[in-house]
Design a protein around this motif. Structure first.
Motif, PDB file in Angstrom:
ATOM      1  N   ILE A   8       4.965 -10.916  50.627  1.00 54.63           N
ATOM      2  CA  ILE A   8       5.200 -11.198  52.045  1.00 54.63           C
ATOM      3  C   ILE A   8       4.450 -10.153  52.867  1.00 54.63           C
ATOM      4  N   GLN A   9       3.799 -10.629  53.907  1.00 53.20           N
ATOM      5  CA  GLN A   9       3.068  -9.701  54.774  1.00 53.20           C
ATOM      6  C   GLN A   9       4.041  -8.878  55.612  1.00 53.20           C
ATOM      7  N   PRO A  10       3.808  -7.598  55.717  1.00 53.07           N
ATOM      8  CA  PRO A  10       4.688  -6.773  56.554  1.00 53.07           C
ATOM      9  C   PRO A  10       4.229  -6.820  58.007  1.00 53.07           C
ATOM     10  N   LEU A  16      15.262 -15.591  58.827  1.00 53.51           N
ATOM     11  CA  LEU A  16      15.895 -16.606  57.967  1.00 53.51           C
ATOM     12  C   LEU A  16      14.864 -17.499  57.279  1.00 53.51           C
ATOM     13  N   GLY A  17      13.730 -17.758  57.930  1.00 56.50           N
ATOM     14  CA  GLY A  17      12.672 -18.580  57.320  1.00 56.50           C
ATOM     15  C   GLY A  17      12.108 -17.895  56.082  1.00 56.50           C
ATOM     16  N   ASN A  18      11.867 -16.597  56.178  1.00 58.65           N
ATOM     17  CA  ASN A  18      11.360 -15.841  55.028  1.00 58.65           C
ATOM     18  C   ASN A  18      12.389 -15.846  53.898  1.00 58.65           C
ATOM     19  N   TYR A  19      13.669 -15.702  54.279  1.00 60.59           N
ATOM     20  CA  TYR A  19      14.704 -15.648  53.252  1.00 60.59           C
ATOM     21  C   TYR A  19      14.873 -17.007  52.573  1.00 60.59           C
ATOM     22  N   PHE A  20      15.145 -18.051  53.351  1.00 58.85           N
ATOM     23  CA  PHE A  20      15.443 -19.346  52.724  1.00 58.85           C
ATOM     24  C   PHE A  20      14.185 -20.017  52.163  1.00 58.85           C
ATOM     25  N   GLY A  21      13.016 -19.733  52.769  1.00 61.27           N
ATOM     26  CA  GLY A  21      11.785 -20.353  52.272  1.00 61.27           C
ATOM     27  C   GLY A  21      11.249 -19.632  51.044  1.00 61.27           C
ATOM     28  N   ALA A  22      11.400 -18.313  51.004  1.00 61.98           N
ATOM     29  CA  ALA A  22      10.743 -17.564  49.935  1.00 61.98           C
ATOM     30  C   ALA A  22      11.681 -16.639  49.154  1.00 61.98           C
ATOM     31  N   PRO A 142       6.467 -18.766  44.138  1.00 68.24           N
ATOM     32  CA  PRO A 142       7.490 -19.279  45.062  1.00 68.24           C
ATOM     33  C   PRO A 142       7.134 -18.920  46.510  1.00 68.24           C
ATOM     34  N   VAL A 143       6.980 -19.931  47.333  1.00 69.18           N
ATOM     35  CA  VAL A 143       6.594 -19.710  48.738  1.00 69.18           C
ATOM     36  C   VAL A 143       7.186 -20.804  49.621  1.00 69.18           C
ATOM     37  N   GLY A 144       7.034 -20.637  50.918  1.00 65.08           N
ATOM     38  CA  GLY A 144       7.360 -21.697  51.879  1.00 65.08           C
ATOM     39  C   GLY A 144       6.174 -22.654  51.960  1.00 65.08           C
ATOM     40  N   LYS A 145       6.409 -23.790  52.589  1.00 66.94           N
ATOM     41  CA  LYS A 145       5.417 -24.860  52.582  1.00 66.94           C
ATOM     42  C   LYS A 145       4.070 -24.452  53.194  1.00 66.94           C
ATOM     43  N   ASP A 146       4.114 -23.548  54.180  1.00 70.04           N
ATOM     44  CA  ASP A 146       2.867 -23.157  54.856  1.00 70.04           C
ATOM     45  C   ASP A 146       1.871 -22.459  53.925  1.00 70.04           C
ATOM     46  N   GLN A 147       2.333 -22.040  52.755  1.00 68.35           N
ATOM     47  CA  GLN A 147       1.435 -21.349  51.820  1.00 68.35           C
ATOM     48  C   GLN A 147       0.867 -22.263  50.744  1.00 68.35           C
ATOM     49  N   LYS A 148       1.236 -23.529  50.791  1.00 63.26           N
ATOM     50  CA  LYS A 148       0.812 -24.475  49.755  1.00 63.26           C
ATOM     51  C   LYS A 148      -0.719 -24.511  49.632  1.00 63.26           C
ATOM     52  N   THR A 180      14.433 -26.370  52.136  1.00 59.83           N
ATOM     53  CA  THR A 180      14.231 -25.211  53.016  1.00 59.83           C
ATOM     54  C   THR A 180      12.745 -24.924  53.207  1.00 59.83           C
ATOM     55  N   ALA A 181      11.916 -25.960  52.962  1.00 63.56           N
ATOM     56  CA  ALA A 181      10.462 -25.757  53.036  1.00 63.56           C
ATOM     57  C   ALA A 181      10.050 -25.265  54.421  1.00 63.56           C
ATOM     58  N   ILE A 182      10.702 -25.819  55.439  1.00 67.36           N
ATOM     59  CA  ILE A 182      10.419 -25.362  56.809  1.00 67.36           C
ATOM     60  C   ILE A 182      11.736 -25.115  57.542  1.00 67.36           C
ATOM     61  N   VAL A 183      12.068 -23.856  57.711  1.00 68.97           N
ATOM     62  CA  VAL A 183      13.282 -23.482  58.439  1.00 68.97           C
ATOM     63  C   VAL A 183      12.939 -23.466  59.933  1.00 68.97           C
ATOM     64  N   VAL A 184      13.792 -24.094  60.743  1.00 71.61           N
ATOM     65  CA  VAL A 184      13.468 -24.139  62.179  1.00 71.61           C
ATOM     66  C   VAL A 184      13.903 -22.860  62.893  1.00 71.61           C
ATOM     67  N   LEU A 189      11.079 -25.346  66.559  1.00 73.42           N
ATOM     68  CA  LEU A 189       9.787 -25.355  65.841  1.00 73.42           C
ATOM     69  C   LEU A 189       9.938 -24.514  64.578  1.00 73.42           C
ATOM     70  N   LYS A 190       8.892 -24.453  63.753  1.00 73.10           N
ATOM     71  CA  LYS A 190       8.962 -23.629  62.546  1.00 73.10           C
ATOM     72  C   LYS A 190       9.288 -22.175  62.923  1.00 73.10           C
ATOM     73  N   MET A 191      10.278 -21.602  62.243  1.00 69.96           N
ATOM     74  CA  MET A 191      10.599 -20.204  62.535  1.00 69.96           C
ATOM     75  C   MET A 191       9.453 -19.323  62.069  1.00 69.96           C
ATOM     76  N   SER A 192       8.949 -18.477  62.944  1.00 66.30           N
ATOM     77  CA  SER A 192       7.832 -17.612  62.570  1.00 66.30           C
ATOM     78  C   SER A 192       7.805 -16.367  63.441  1.00 66.30           C
ATOM     79  N   LYS A 193       7.438 -15.244  62.794  1.00 64.57           N
ATOM     80  CA  LYS A 193       7.317 -13.986  63.534  1.00 64.57           C
ATOM     81  C   LYS A 193       6.393 -14.178  64.725  1.00 64.57           C
ATOM     82  N   SER A 194       5.362 -15.001  64.518  1.00 64.05           N
ATOM     83  CA  SER A 194       4.372 -15.118  65.598  1.00 64.05           C
ATOM     84  C   SER A 194       4.799 -16.055  66.725  1.00 64.05           C
TER      85      SER A 194
HETATM   86  P1  ADP Z   1       5.703 -15.688  59.400  1.00 60.53           P
HETATM   87  O1  ADP Z   1       5.294 -17.114  59.659  1.00 60.53           O
HETATM   88  O2  ADP Z   1       6.971 -15.360  60.087  1.00 60.53           O
HETATM   89  O3  ADP Z   1       4.591 -14.695  59.699  1.00 60.53           O
HETATM   90  P2  ADP Z   1       5.012 -15.194  56.667  1.00 60.53           P
HETATM   91  O4  ADP Z   1       3.752 -15.970  56.821  1.00 60.53           O
HETATM   92  O5  ADP Z   1       4.918 -13.723  56.511  1.00 60.53           O
HETATM   93  O6  ADP Z   1       6.001 -15.575  57.853  1.00 60.53           O
HETATM   94  O7  ADP Z   1       5.805 -15.800  55.437  1.00 60.53           O
HETATM   95  C1  ADP Z   1       6.348 -15.127  54.333  1.00 60.53           C
HETATM   96  C2  ADP Z   1       6.978 -16.138  53.397  1.00 60.53           C
HETATM   97  O8  ADP Z   1       8.063 -16.794  54.053  1.00 60.53           O
HETATM   98  C3  ADP Z   1       6.031 -17.251  52.956  1.00 60.53           C
HETATM   99  O9  ADP Z   1       6.323 -17.639  51.624  1.00 60.53           O
HETATM  100  C4  ADP Z   1       6.332 -18.363  53.908  1.00 60.53           C
HETATM  101  O10 ADP Z   1       5.990 -19.626  53.397  1.00 60.53           O
HETATM  102  C5  ADP Z   1       7.840 -18.204  54.093  1.00 60.53           C
HETATM  103  N1  ADP Z   1       8.235 -18.691  55.418  1.00 60.53           N
HETATM  104  C6  ADP Z   1       7.921 -18.149  56.617  1.00 60.53           C
HETATM  105  N2  ADP Z   1       8.448 -18.842  57.632  1.00 60.53           N
HETATM  106  C7  ADP Z   1       9.124 -19.871  57.065  1.00 60.53           C
HETATM  107  C8  ADP Z   1       9.902 -20.958  57.576  1.00 60.53           C
HETATM  108  N3  ADP Z   1      10.096 -21.113  58.882  1.00 60.53           N
HETATM  109  N4  ADP Z   1      10.437 -21.824  56.704  1.00 60.53           N
HETATM  110  C9  ADP Z   1      10.260 -21.690  55.363  1.00 60.53           C
HETATM  111  N5  ADP Z   1       9.553 -20.681  54.810  1.00 60.53           N
HETATM  112  C10 ADP Z   1       8.985 -19.781  55.641  1.00 60.53           C
END
Ligand code: ADP
Ligand code: TRP
Length: 324
Positions: A8-10, A16-22, A142-148, A180-184, A189-194
């Motif tokens: 996971i990138q720091p 929660l997306g990082n936890y449940f997705g990865a 093991p990753v979330g869907k965005d890393q496929k 939990t491929a995409i946690v909102v 929208l997709k939960m994301s740090k950005s």
């Molecule tokens: P962010 O989008 O917050 O920058 P990262 O790209 O660092 O998150 O993701 C780290 C890990 O968490 C990856 O395996 C990614 O697929 C997973 N992940 C991040 N956000 C989500 C989300 N909303 N739902 C499911 N998995 C997620």
């Protein structure tokens, strides 16, 4: 035993997306797979992070990993930059990777669309990720869907290498949990740090409450029935059984149950779910020597594996070093 690896990138505090997705997958597979889990600190440099925040975020990811249940007795926990063989392999793989493949990356294209002027690190990000994975003969990622797509690119690069030089790399498979491929996020929208829409499990109760209260809902009055497919229910369903989810849905459908009630129930559920992890995190915070020792041992173990592989790779491509 199959080998599972992920990073996971720091680039901010985990959510929660990082936890449940990865991360949850990392933890659940600890007894079934040989696990290697790292902090992708070199990858974070691609976004131009400051030294202070890189240091702070990297350490926080390690604390989060440990608090959430990654066990250093079972898994290898390390910093990517402690294993320089990743970047050596990255360079070798760069010479087999078409620029056009990198330009097709979803994540790269998203950043360009946002107006970011890309550096070479950002363009070649998936090659470093391929090196992270391939250097350990990884079976499962093991990753979330965005890393496929990044794992697919890893396979493409491995195939190219194997075809050109001979069998060297195992083809890894991504492991994505469908529910939990995409946690909102709080905005649906997709939960994301950005996107600034995260819920972070290690914040103080007050801050966590603020995030949960900001979950976007409509303005249906308290007494009226509400749409049970709302963002509160979506998030609540990560934590509880389908029966409990149905209970909350019924309350929304019946009316006289406000979004505020649902949010409070979600807050209590999040706090209860992460109670132990929150306590464990405090213990690690108070014991930096232990954390450093875990990272030192992790790096040593990972380097042992990576060194053996890079020697073989270098030999295969015709580099004269490491003949001894
Ligand atoms: P962010 O989008 O917050 O920058 P990262 O790209 O660092 O998150 O993701 C780290 C890990 O968490 C990856 O395996 C990614 O697929 C997973 N992940 C991040 N956000 C989500 C989300 N909303 N739902 C499911 N998995 C997620
Ligand atoms: N690109 C991943 C992310 O943003 C992080 C990562 C780097 C990674 N190297 C990896 C994930 C190797 C899995 C395997 O989340």
């Amino acid at each position: 035993m199959k080998r599972s690896l992920s990073g996971i990138q720091p680039s901010g505090i985990l959510h929660l997306g990082n936890y449940f997705g990865a991360i949850k997958q990392f933890i659940e597979s600890q007894d079934k797979c040989e696990g290697l889990y790292f902090v992708a600190d070199y990858h974070s440099l691609t976004s131009g992070t400051s030294p202070e925040s890189l240091r702070e975020n990297s350490y926080n990811v390690v604390l989060d990993y440990l608090a959430l249940g990654l066990d250093p007795e079972k898994s290898t926990i390390f910093l990517q930059s402690d294993v320089p063989e990743h970047t050596e392999l990255y360079w070798i793989l760069s010479n087999l990777t078409p620029v056009a493949l990198m330009e097709r990356g979803h994540s790269f294209k998203d950043k360009i669309e946002k107006g970011i002027s890309p550096n070479m690190g950002l363009l070649s990000y998936p090659i470093l990720m391929a090196a992270d994975i391939l250097i350990y003969d990884t079976d499962i990622v093991p990753v979330g869907k965005d890393q496929k797509q990044h794992v697919e690119m890893t396979r493409d690069i491995a195939i190219k290498f194997n075809e050109k030089y001979g069998e060297m790399f195992k083809l890894p498979e991504e492991k994505i949990l469908e529910n939990t491929a995409i946690v909102v996020g709080v905005d649906g929208l997709k939960m994301s740090k950005s996107y600034n829409n995260t819920i972070n499990m290690f914040l103080s109760k007050k801050e966590l409450k603020k995030q949960i209260m900001s979950i976007v809902t409509d303005s249906t009055p308290l007494e009226e029935p509400k749409d049970p497919e709302n963002n509160i229910v979506k998030l609540y369903s990560l934590f509880v059984t389908p029966e409990k989810v149905q209970e909350m849905k019924n309350k929304f459908k019946a009316g006289n149950y406000g979004y505020g009630h649902g949010k409070n129930e979600l807050l209590e559920t999040v706090l209860e779910y992460f109670k132990e992890a929150r306590e464990r995190r405090e213990e690690f915070v108070a014991n930096p020597e232990l954390v450093n020792e875990i990272l030192r041992k992790g790096a040593e173990k990972a380097r042992g594996l990576a060194k053996n592989k890079i020697i073989e790779v270098k030999k295969m491509v015709g580099l004269l070093g490491n003949r001894y």
